[in-house]
Design a protein around this motif. Structure first.
Motif, PDB file in Angstrom:
ATOM      1  N   SER A  75       0.838  -1.199   0.000  1.00  0.00           N
ATOM      2  CA  SER A  75       0.000   0.000   0.000  1.00  0.00           C
ATOM      3  C   SER A  75       0.876   1.253   0.000  1.00  0.00           C
ATOM      4  O   SER A  75       2.097   1.181   0.146  1.00  0.00           O
ATOM      5  N   SER A  76       0.232   2.400  -0.127  1.00  0.00           N
ATOM      6  CA  SER A  76       0.973   3.659  -0.233  1.00  0.00           C
ATOM      7  C   SER A  76       1.769   3.992   1.030  1.00  0.00           C
ATOM      8  O   SER A  76       2.714   4.761   0.984  1.00  0.00           O
ATOM      9  N   SER A  77       1.398   3.412   2.160  1.00  0.00           N
ATOM     10  CA  SER A  77       2.085   3.725   3.415  1.00  0.00           C
ATOM     11  C   SER A  77       2.913   2.558   3.942  1.00  0.00           C
ATOM     12  O   SER A  77       3.324   2.554   5.098  1.00  0.00           O
ATOM     13  N   SER A  78       3.167   1.581   3.094  1.00  0.00           N
ATOM     14  CA  SER A  78       3.843   0.370   3.570  1.00  0.00           C
ATOM     15  C   SER A  78       5.355   0.507   3.663  1.00  0.00           C
ATOM     16  O   SER A  78       6.009  -0.302   4.322  1.00  0.00           O
ATOM     17  N   GLY A  79       5.933   1.500   2.991  1.00  0.00           N
ATOM     18  CA  GLY A  79       7.380   1.695   3.060  1.00  0.00           C
ATOM     19  C   GLY A  79       8.143   1.214   1.845  1.00  0.00           C
ATOM     20  O   GLY A  79       9.356   0.994   1.909  1.00  0.00           O
ATOM     21  N   LYS A  80       7.458   1.069   0.708  1.00  0.00           N
ATOM     22  CA  LYS A  80       8.121   0.571  -0.507  1.00  0.00           C
ATOM     23  C   LYS A  80       9.284   1.475  -0.919  1.00  0.00           C
ATOM     24  O   LYS A  80      10.361   0.999  -1.247  1.00  0.00           O
ATOM     25  N   THR A  81       9.042   2.784  -0.917  1.00  0.00           N
ATOM     26  CA  THR A  81      10.097   3.710  -1.341  1.00  0.00           C
ATOM     27  C   THR A  81      11.282   3.671  -0.394  1.00  0.00           C
ATOM     28  O   THR A  81      12.438   3.709  -0.840  1.00  0.00           O
ATOM     29  N   SER A 120       4.039  -5.009   4.142  1.00  0.00           N
ATOM     30  CA  SER A 120       3.017  -4.354   4.960  1.00  0.00           C
ATOM     31  C   SER A 120       3.689  -3.751   6.190  1.00  0.00           C
ATOM     32  O   SER A 120       4.793  -4.162   6.568  1.00  0.00           O
ATOM     33  N   ARG A 121       2.998  -2.818   6.792  1.00  0.00           N
ATOM     34  CA  ARG A 121       3.587  -2.088   7.920  1.00  0.00           C
ATOM     35  C   ARG A 121       2.598  -2.041   9.072  1.00  0.00           C
ATOM     36  O   ARG A 121       1.412  -1.774   8.873  1.00  0.00           O
ATOM     37  N   ASP A 122       3.080  -2.323  10.267  1.00  0.00           N
ATOM     38  CA  ASP A 122       2.219  -2.255  11.439  1.00  0.00           C
ATOM     39  C   ASP A 122       1.729  -0.824  11.623  1.00  0.00           C
ATOM     40  O   ASP A 122       2.508   0.131  11.488  1.00  0.00           O
ATOM     41  N   ASN A 160       7.151   1.350  12.983  1.00  0.00           N
ATOM     42  CA  ASN A 160       8.136   1.195  11.919  1.00  0.00           C
ATOM     43  C   ASN A 160       8.449  -0.271  11.636  1.00  0.00           C
ATOM     44  O   ASN A 160       9.364  -0.568  10.867  1.00  0.00           O
ATOM     45  N   MET A 161       7.707  -1.163  12.258  1.00  0.00           N
ATOM     46  CA  MET A 161       7.901  -2.592  12.015  1.00  0.00           C
ATOM     47  C   MET A 161       7.157  -3.012  10.752  1.00  0.00           C
ATOM     48  O   MET A 161       5.989  -2.659  10.556  1.00  0.00           O
ATOM     49  N   CYS A 162       7.854  -3.734   9.908  1.00  0.00           N
ATOM     50  CA  CYS A 162       7.276  -4.180   8.632  1.00  0.00           C
ATOM     51  C   CYS A 162       7.293  -5.697   8.524  1.00  0.00           C
ATOM     52  O   CYS A 162       8.127  -6.374   9.129  1.00  0.00           O
ATOM     53  N   PHE A 213      11.060  -6.795   9.883  1.00  0.00           N
ATOM     54  CA  PHE A 213      12.234  -5.938   9.999  1.00  0.00           C
ATOM     55  C   PHE A 213      11.779  -4.512  10.303  1.00  0.00           C
ATOM     56  O   PHE A 213      10.614  -4.154  10.136  1.00  0.00           O
ATOM     57  N   MET A 214      12.729  -3.719  10.756  1.00  0.00           N
ATOM     58  CA  MET A 214      12.465  -2.331  11.108  1.00  0.00           C
ATOM     59  C   MET A 214      12.804  -1.427   9.924  1.00  0.00           C
ATOM     60  O   MET A 214      13.831  -1.619   9.264  1.00  0.00           O
ATOM     61  N   ILE A 215      11.937  -0.468   9.655  1.00  0.00           N
ATOM     62  CA  ILE A 215      12.209   0.510   8.604  1.00  0.00           C
ATOM     63  C   ILE A 215      12.348   1.878   9.262  1.00  0.00           C
ATOM     64  O   ILE A 215      11.706   2.164  10.287  1.00  0.00           O
ATOM     65  N   TYR A 216      13.209   2.719   8.702  1.00  0.00           N
ATOM     66  CA  TYR A 216      13.483   4.024   9.298  1.00  0.00           C
ATOM     67  C   TYR A 216      12.979   5.127   8.386  1.00  0.00           C
ATOM     68  O   TYR A 216      13.295   5.163   7.190  1.00  0.00           O
ATOM     69  N   ASP A 217      12.175   6.039   8.940  1.00  0.00           N
ATOM     70  CA  ASP A 217      11.644   7.170   8.171  1.00  0.00           C
ATOM     71  C   ASP A 217      12.678   8.278   8.072  1.00  0.00           C
ATOM     72  O   ASP A 217      13.586   8.375   8.873  1.00  0.00           O
TER      73      ASP A 217
END
Length: 319
Positions: A115-121, A289-291, A295-297, A315-319
């Motif tokens: 989705s748009s907020s999942s962290g793909k970029t 997907s993102r919780d 920041n957990m994916c 895994f953890m993603i960082y904004d």
């Protein structure tokens, strides 16, 4: 893909008048046809006295493109291909590397769905940063998503503290290994891919600075506007784009990562966009997907030639 003139004997509608019409628009091959804006071409055809025949010719070429596929390989050829020196590129995301047993494989097209907020970029930026430590990366940005600041942050996290004195030089070297293009329509994408194909063919295999990773964020934003309706050109463009990407990956040991958004499926369950025809294009499909509020994916396998579908890592993603 063949020159248009070579299709004349097999397809009567592609006659001298159609070839002359195409040539007047700078179209001499099927590849030229793909890069050309079809809306403009059709509009120009409608102004001609033989518009009906010209539009039939356009439809015929689209049909030929639609039927393009990878050549059949026998078992020996497949084994030889598998034994070629195709490396795995670490993504820099521990969860993804663990899921894929090392990372993105050269020679394969990997699709990241979410989705748009999942962290793909964010994943794309981190992968680009990590691979650029040793190899060239091409990042095709279709949504103004590329962030040099985020790239620099990822690189700073990767650099060993003992390199403080030369940190700026190392940062500049790695940043210069990432070539970013803004791409806002499918025709521009095809043009850039053909330029990349020419570059890779003439590239000296020194191992240093070679383009080893191509990222397209996102592929669906370029293709979706052409899908739907009664015309077949959108579907043809989609399949041709997929064919060209897989051809680049296979012939040049290139790892390709593309992103795709999700749409509502049966019962409201999200599913990858671009439909069933695109489903067969990527070698690997991953669902991200993102919780909520975290920041957990979660990253799971939807499709993989060697690994079981349904496997998931966090895994953890960082904004």
């Amino acid at each position: 893909m063949p020159p248009l003139k070579s299709l004349e004997l097999k397809f009567p509608i592609i006659d001298s008048k159609f070839l002359q019409f195409c040539a007047s628009n700078g179209i001499f091959s099927v590849e030229d046809f793909l890069v050309h804006d079809l809306y403009v071409l059709v509009a120009f055809a409608e102004r001609q006295s033989n518009s009906k025949e010209l539009k039939q010719g356009i439809t015929q070429v689209l049909s030929i493109i639609d039927n393009q596929h990878q050549p059949w390989l026998n078992g020996v050829e497949m084994l030889e291909d598998a034994q070629q020196n195709k490396h795995v590129l670490s993504t820099g995301c521990e969860g993804i590397d663990l899921l894929l047993q090392g990372g993105l494989r050269e020679g394969q097209l990997t699709e990241l769905v979410g989705s748009s907020s999942s962290g793909k970029t964010q994943v794309c930026l981190q992968v680009a940063s990590n691979v650029a430590l040793e190899h060239g990366v091409m990042f095709l940005d279709t949504c103004n998503s590329f962030s040099p600041k985020r790239i620099a942050c990822f690189i700073n996290q990767l650099l060993n503290p003992s390199f403080k004195e030369d940190k700026q030089k190392i940062l500049e070297r790695i940043m210069s290994s990432i070539l970013c293009h803004s791409v806002f329509d499918i025709f521009q994408l095809l043009d850039i891919l053909h330029q990349l194909q020419f570059k890779l063919r003439s590239q000296v295999n020194t191992g240093d600075g070679e383009v080893r990773l191509l990222i397209i964020d996102s592929i669906s934003s370029l293709i979706t506007p052409f899908l739907g309706g009664s015309g077949a050109h959108g579907h043809s463009l989609m399949i041709s784009t997929g064919y060209l990407l897989k051809k680049l990956a296979h012939e040049h040991n290139l790892a390709i990562l593309v992103t795709n958004h999700t749409v509502g499926g049966v019962g409201g369950v999200p599913k990858p966009a671009l439909g069933e025809s695109w489903k067969s294009v990527p070698h690997v499909r991953l669902l991200l997907s993102r919780d909520r509020g975290s920041n957990m994916c979660n990253i799971s396998i939807l499709k993989h030639p060697c690994l079981a579908s349904g496997r998931t890592e966090r895994f953890m993603i960082y904004d």
